[in-house]
Design a protein around this motif. Structure first.
Motif, PDB file in Angstrom:
ATOM      1  N   SER A 205       0.821  -1.205   0.000  1.00 16.95           N
ATOM      2  CA  SER A 205       0.000   0.000   0.000  1.00 16.95           C
ATOM      3  C   SER A 205       0.858   1.258   0.000  1.00 16.95           C
ATOM      4  N   ARG A 206       1.934   1.239   0.784  1.00 14.84           N
ATOM      5  CA  ARG A 206       2.814   2.418   0.839  1.00 14.84           C
ATOM      6  C   ARG A 206       3.451   2.676  -0.523  1.00 14.84           C
ATOM      7  N   PHE A 207       3.863   1.612  -1.205  1.00 14.72           N
ATOM      8  CA  PHE A 207       4.489   1.814  -2.511  1.00 14.72           C
ATOM      9  C   PHE A 207       3.458   2.247  -3.551  1.00 14.72           C
ATOM     10  N   LEU A 208       2.257   1.709  -3.485  1.00 15.29           N
ATOM     11  CA  LEU A 208       1.208   2.130  -4.420  1.00 15.29           C
ATOM     12  C   LEU A 208       0.900   3.610  -4.250  1.00 15.29           C
ATOM     13  N   ALA A 209       0.964   4.079  -3.008  1.00 14.02           N
ATOM     14  CA  ALA A 209       0.744   5.507  -2.755  1.00 14.02           C
ATOM     15  C   ALA A 209       1.850   6.336  -3.414  1.00 14.02           C
ATOM     16  N   VAL A 210       3.081   5.822  -3.395  1.00 13.19           N
ATOM     17  CA  VAL A 210       4.194   6.503  -4.063  1.00 13.19           C
ATOM     18  C   VAL A 210       3.926   6.599  -5.567  1.00 13.19           C
ATOM     19  N   LEU A 211       3.483   5.487  -6.155  1.00  6.74           N
ATOM     20  CA  LEU A 211       3.182   5.489  -7.585  1.00  6.74           C
ATOM     21  C   LEU A 211       2.042   6.446  -7.917  1.00  6.74           C
ATOM     22  N   GLU A 212       1.051   6.525  -7.018  1.00  2.68           N
ATOM     23  CA  GLU A 212      -0.080   7.420  -7.269  1.00  2.68           C
ATOM     24  C   GLU A 212       0.353   8.873  -7.213  1.00  2.68           C
ATOM     25  N   ARG A 213       1.202   9.217  -6.247  1.00  4.55           N
ATOM     26  CA  ARG A 213       1.699  10.593  -6.156  1.00  4.55           C
ATOM     27  C   ARG A 213       2.535  10.962  -7.375  1.00  4.55           C
ATOM     28  N   ALA A 214       3.204   9.956  -7.948  1.00  2.00           N
ATOM     29  CA  ALA A 214       4.033  10.204  -9.130  1.00  2.00           C
ATOM     30  C   ALA A 214       3.208  10.242 -10.414  1.00  2.00           C
ATOM     31  N   GLY A 215       1.902   9.971 -10.311  1.00  2.17           N
ATOM     32  CA  GLY A 215       1.042  10.010 -11.481  1.00  2.17           C
ATOM     33  C   GLY A 215       1.102   8.761 -12.343  1.00  2.17           C
ATOM     34  N   VAL A 216       1.749   7.709 -11.835  1.00  2.79           N
ATOM     35  CA  VAL A 216       1.868   6.474 -12.607  1.00  2.79           C
ATOM     36  C   VAL A 216       0.559   5.691 -12.582  1.00  2.79           C
ATOM     37  N   ILE A 217      -0.142   5.738 -11.434  1.00  2.00           N
ATOM     38  CA  ILE A 217      -1.399   5.006 -11.282  1.00  2.00           C
ATOM     39  C   ILE A 217      -2.436   5.883 -10.608  1.00  2.00           C
ATOM     40  N   THR A 218      -3.683   5.445 -10.703  1.00  2.93           N
ATOM     41  CA  THR A 218      -4.785   6.002  -9.911  1.00  2.93           C
ATOM     42  C   THR A 218      -5.505   4.827  -9.280  1.00  2.93           C
ATOM     43  N   GLN A 219      -5.704   4.874  -7.962  1.00  4.90           N
ATOM     44  CA  GLN A 219      -6.313   3.761  -7.252  1.00  4.90           C
ATOM     45  C   GLN A 219      -7.812   3.982  -7.057  1.00  4.90           C
TER      46      GLN A 219
END
Length: 237
Positions: A205-219
């Protein structure tokens, strides 16, 4: 539990699918058609179990659409993912050789359509077409290498590297089903992704949040959208 597929599944569709499976790819169309004649369409919803570890074997499966995974439960309560399967993949192949118990549990990750082939029917075809047996051994060897690579990755890579690798594999599978370039929808929960990566849900979850902040994903709830699949490579090492 299984349900007959509501989608139209013609013999031509089944033949085309089987022709993509490595163990059948050397057969002429007439021989692939013989396999298709004994194939039965089945559907599983997300989370449904195709078969459980310890069940009597007797059927192998080919994925028509969707995704499934093979897992084993550890004595400490953890679930270890051994492999994932997408369109054109075959699993449960050991049932073609004997009637031993299943060595792992296979469950659907989302709505998944399969075709089932009874082991008895396949053993008859193996006797008639030895080249199928040779191709099957090659497929089993590849599956073993993939499992070893996954275990090595889970042992030596960081959590972010493992999660990024899992996302990249899911993106590749989605595109194999016909998704165009650009945004890719992945139907999986954080728990699903964590188990596939061999990590805790909190770490994933922590890493997915990093990806979301970077604009790579949207959860979203039970899903995420990968906007920039190529960016995932930067997190794999």
């Amino acid at each position: 539990m299984w349900y007959p597929s509501p989608m139209a599944t013609t013999s031509e569709d089944t033949i085309a699918l089987l022709a993509r499976v490595p163990i059948f790819s050397t057969l002429v169309e007439e021989d692939v058609a013989r396999v298709a004649e004994v194939a039965v369409p089945r559907r599983f919803e997300a989370g449904e179990v195709v078969f459980r570890e310890g069940d009597q074997s007797g059927t192998c499966y080919v994925v028509r659409s969707g995704q499934a995974r093979a897992v084993r439960d550890h004595s400490d309560g953890r679930t270890i993912t051994l492999a994932t399967f997408g369109p054109g993949d075959i699993f449960g192949e050991l049932a073609l050789f004997d009637d031993e118990r299943r060595s792992a549990t296979v469950e659907a990750l989302g709505r998944t359509e399969l075709i089932a082939i009874l082991g008895g029917d396949m053993r008859r075809l193996l006797g008639q077409h030895p080249q199928i047996a040779v191709k099957l051994l090659v497929a089993l060897g590849r599956r073993l290498r993939e499992t070893n690579a996954r275990l090595a990755r889970q042992s030596f890579q960081t959590v972010q590297s493992r999660v990024a690798t899992v996302l990249a594999e899911l993106v590749a599978s989605a595109r194999a089903q016909g998704d165009a370039d650009g945004d890719v929808l992945i139907t999986a929960t954080q728990t699903d992704l964590a188990q596939l990566a061999g990590s805790s849900r909190e770490s994933a979850s922590r890493f997915l949040a990093v990806l979301e902040r970077a604009g790579v994903i949207t959860q979203g709830r039970g899903k995420l959208i990968v906007h920039d699949p190529s960016a995932l490579e930067g997190y794999v090492y």
